[in-house]
Design a protein around this motif. Structure first.
Motif, PDB file in Angstrom:
ATOM      1  N   GLY A  75       0.837  -1.194   0.000  1.00 47.27           N
ATOM      2  CA  GLY A  75       0.000   0.000   0.000  1.00 47.27           C
ATOM      3  C   GLY A  75       0.872   1.244   0.000  1.00 47.27           C
ATOM      4  O   GLY A  75       2.092   1.183  -0.157  1.00 47.27           O
ATOM      5  N   GLY A 135      -1.361   7.019  -1.291  1.00 42.45           N
ATOM      6  CA  GLY A 135      -2.802   7.148  -1.519  1.00 42.45           C
ATOM      7  C   GLY A 135      -3.217   8.422  -2.226  1.00 42.45           C
ATOM      8  O   GLY A 135      -4.174   8.434  -2.992  1.00 42.45           O
ATOM      9  N   SER A 136      -2.501   9.496  -1.978  1.00 46.77           N
ATOM     10  CA  SER A 136      -2.886  10.798  -2.524  1.00 46.77           C
ATOM     11  C   SER A 136      -1.897  11.288  -3.581  1.00 46.77           C
ATOM     12  O   SER A 136      -0.681  11.215  -3.389  1.00 46.77           O
ATOM     13  N   ASN A 178     -10.609  -3.059  -4.423  1.00 48.43           N
ATOM     14  CA  ASN A 178     -10.218  -1.731  -4.907  1.00 48.43           C
ATOM     15  C   ASN A 178      -9.884  -1.740  -6.392  1.00 48.43           C
ATOM     16  O   ASN A 178      -9.501  -0.710  -6.945  1.00 48.43           O
ATOM     17  N   SER A 180     -11.873   2.927  -3.173  1.00 46.00           N
ATOM     18  CA  SER A 180     -12.090   3.641  -1.914  1.00 46.00           C
ATOM     19  C   SER A 180     -11.846   2.739  -0.715  1.00 46.00           C
ATOM     20  O   SER A 180     -12.087   1.534  -0.775  1.00 46.00           O
ATOM     21  N   ILE A 181     -11.367   3.337   0.362  1.00 47.58           N
ATOM     22  CA  ILE A 181     -11.382   2.668   1.669  1.00 47.58           C
ATOM     23  C   ILE A 181     -12.049   3.593   2.687  1.00 47.58           C
ATOM     24  O   ILE A 181     -11.946   3.400   3.884  1.00 47.58           O
ATOM     25  N   VAL A 215     -10.316   9.126   3.027  1.00 49.65           N
ATOM     26  CA  VAL A 215      -9.002   8.489   2.865  1.00 49.65           C
ATOM     27  C   VAL A 215      -8.692   8.315   1.378  1.00 49.65           C
ATOM     28  O   VAL A 215      -9.247   7.426   0.739  1.00 49.65           O
ATOM     29  N   HIS A 260      -6.983   7.019  -1.968  1.00 47.84           N
ATOM     30  CA  HIS A 260      -6.453   5.664  -2.192  1.00 47.84           C
ATOM     31  C   HIS A 260      -6.114   5.479  -3.669  1.00 47.84           C
ATOM     32  O   HIS A 260      -6.489   4.494  -4.284  1.00 47.84           O
ATOM     33  N   THR A 261      -5.378   6.434  -4.242  1.00 51.20           N
ATOM     34  CA  THR A 261      -5.236   6.462  -5.698  1.00 51.20           C
ATOM     35  C   THR A 261      -4.213   5.479  -6.264  1.00 51.20           C
ATOM     36  O   THR A 261      -4.483   4.821  -7.273  1.00 51.20           O
ATOM     37  N   TYR A 320      -2.778   2.548  -5.112  1.00 48.86           N
ATOM     38  CA  TYR A 320      -3.166   1.146  -4.972  1.00 48.86           C
ATOM     39  C   TYR A 320      -4.370   0.828  -5.857  1.00 48.86           C
ATOM     40  O   TYR A 320      -4.385  -0.162  -6.587  1.00 48.86           O
ATOM     41  N   SER A 321      -5.379   1.699  -5.820  1.00 43.76           N
ATOM     42  CA  SER A 321      -6.595   1.449  -6.593  1.00 43.76           C
ATOM     43  C   SER A 321      -6.314   1.481  -8.089  1.00 43.76           C
ATOM     44  O   SER A 321      -6.812   0.631  -8.841  1.00 43.76           O
ATOM     45  N   ASN A 334      -9.637   1.266   8.889  1.00 41.15           N
ATOM     46  CA  ASN A 334      -8.879   1.451   7.666  1.00 41.15           C
ATOM     47  C   ASN A 334      -7.985   2.657   7.731  1.00 41.15           C
ATOM     48  O   ASN A 334      -7.325   2.953   6.784  1.00 41.15           O
TER      49      ASN A 334
END
Length: 324
Positions: free
Chosen positions: A100, A103-104, A150, A155-156, A160, A162-163, A165-166, A324
């Motif tokens: 992970g 995320g941003s 994802n 989304s989690i 939050v 989560h870009t 990983y998704s 999460n």
């Protein structure tokens, strides 16, 4: 491929979590294993656990240090598998490695974002490229790519981001679906499954932090603490009164809850995955939460990123808010 005895399986990320449990269950069925990971110690423990039971004669378990986001590492890994298993073919490829982070696109550093994306996506692509020639030579083959819920719901939680990983997991899902036609036309003896786990009890939070930080120490560096403080603040939390120790405790607690509060264990997940492979299912949802998320997102895709959608979803699947 209902009978796995005598087959050779390659597993990425075999040191912990689902990778470890896949190795243990495959060995129990008489399958030889070649695993890679970035942690030699973690792989050694997986191998020890696999060897705790009496192994069938001729079964081999090999470990290989490799970063799947590095194509040269992956090519070396494939060459080592051929050498150490004295073979020019494999039958099963589990593209399981993932982390992970990142995320941003705004708060997190580009290096962290790309580290996550490259492991979760390019690891799948590089390994498929590297091992496909060996699968083409086998009588039967099966590629098993680990995406995520994802991979269809980015989304989690509403607060939050989560870009990285998704985005990677969406890529893995699309790649796996596209392979259905490609393999049917050009290599019909090879199947492909996309695995989409929900919340599985693994150490991915802790492992991701080690890989992103580049060290094994449980203590956070000043840079890590500053980044975590910024992330917590971006979620709308007043961090002005939180000490560095408080921030560190929040991070450790998050990792603990992710591992211990999960509705599905890594061993249960591995069993679901292998059952799906034996049944030649191309789409394998792992966990009751994954099944419910899939249904809810399909029923209301336009609402999938609304706050009330997440609250309803969390209640339906039994997630503990804040875990999460």
């Amino acid at each position: 491929m209902k009978d796995l005895a005598g087959r050779i399986a390659v597993i990425t990320g075999g040191g912990t979590g689902m990778g470890r449990e896949l190795a243990r269950q495959l060995v129990a069925e008489g399958c030889s294993i070649a695993m890679c990971d970035v942690s030699a110690a973690a792989m050694a423990e997986t191998k020890r656990l696999c060897e705790a039971e009496r192994l069938p004669q001729g079964l081999r378990i090999t470990t290989h240090l490799a970063d799947v986001s590095n194509e040269d590492d992956v090519k070396r890994f494939a060459a080592e598998v051929a050498r150490d298993h004295d073979t020019d073919k494999i039958h099963l490829l589990f593209n399981n490695a993932g982390i992970g982070g990142g995320g941003s696109m705004i708060v997190h550093e580009r290096s962290e974002w790309e580290r996550t994306f490259n492991i979760c996506w390019f690891g799948v692509y590089y390994c498929t490229r590297a091992f496909l020639p060996m699968m083409l030579k086998a009588d039967r083959g099966h590629i098993v790519n680990t995406s995520s819920v994802n991979g269809f719901w980015a989304s989690i939680g509403p607060m939050v981001p989560h870009t990285a990983y998704s985005a990677a997991k969406f890529a893995v899902k699309g790649f796996s679906e596209a392979l259905q036609t490609d393999l049917n036309m050009n290599a019909p003896h090879i199947k492909c499954s996309v695995v989409m786990p929900g919340h599985i009890g693994t150490s991915i939070v802790t492992n991701s932090r080690k890989i992103q930080a580049g060290h094994e120490s449980p203590d956070f560096t000043p840079k890590e603490l500053a980044q975590m403080r910024a992330r917590v603040a971006s979620m709308g939390v007043d961090v002005s009164k939180l000490t560095d120790q408080d921030i560190g405790k929040l991070a450790h607690e998050r990792a603990r809850r992710f591992l211990e509060d999960a509705p599905t264990t890594a061993a249960e997940a591995a069993t679901i995955i292998l059952d799906g492979v034996k049944a030649e299912r191309w789409r394998i949802l792992v966990g009751k939460d994954a099944e419910k998320i899939d249904r809810m997102v399909r029923d209301a895709p336009e609402r999938a990123y609304d706050t009330d959608f997440f609250q309803t979803l969390a209640k339906e699947v039994g997630w503990k808010l804040g875990a999460n």
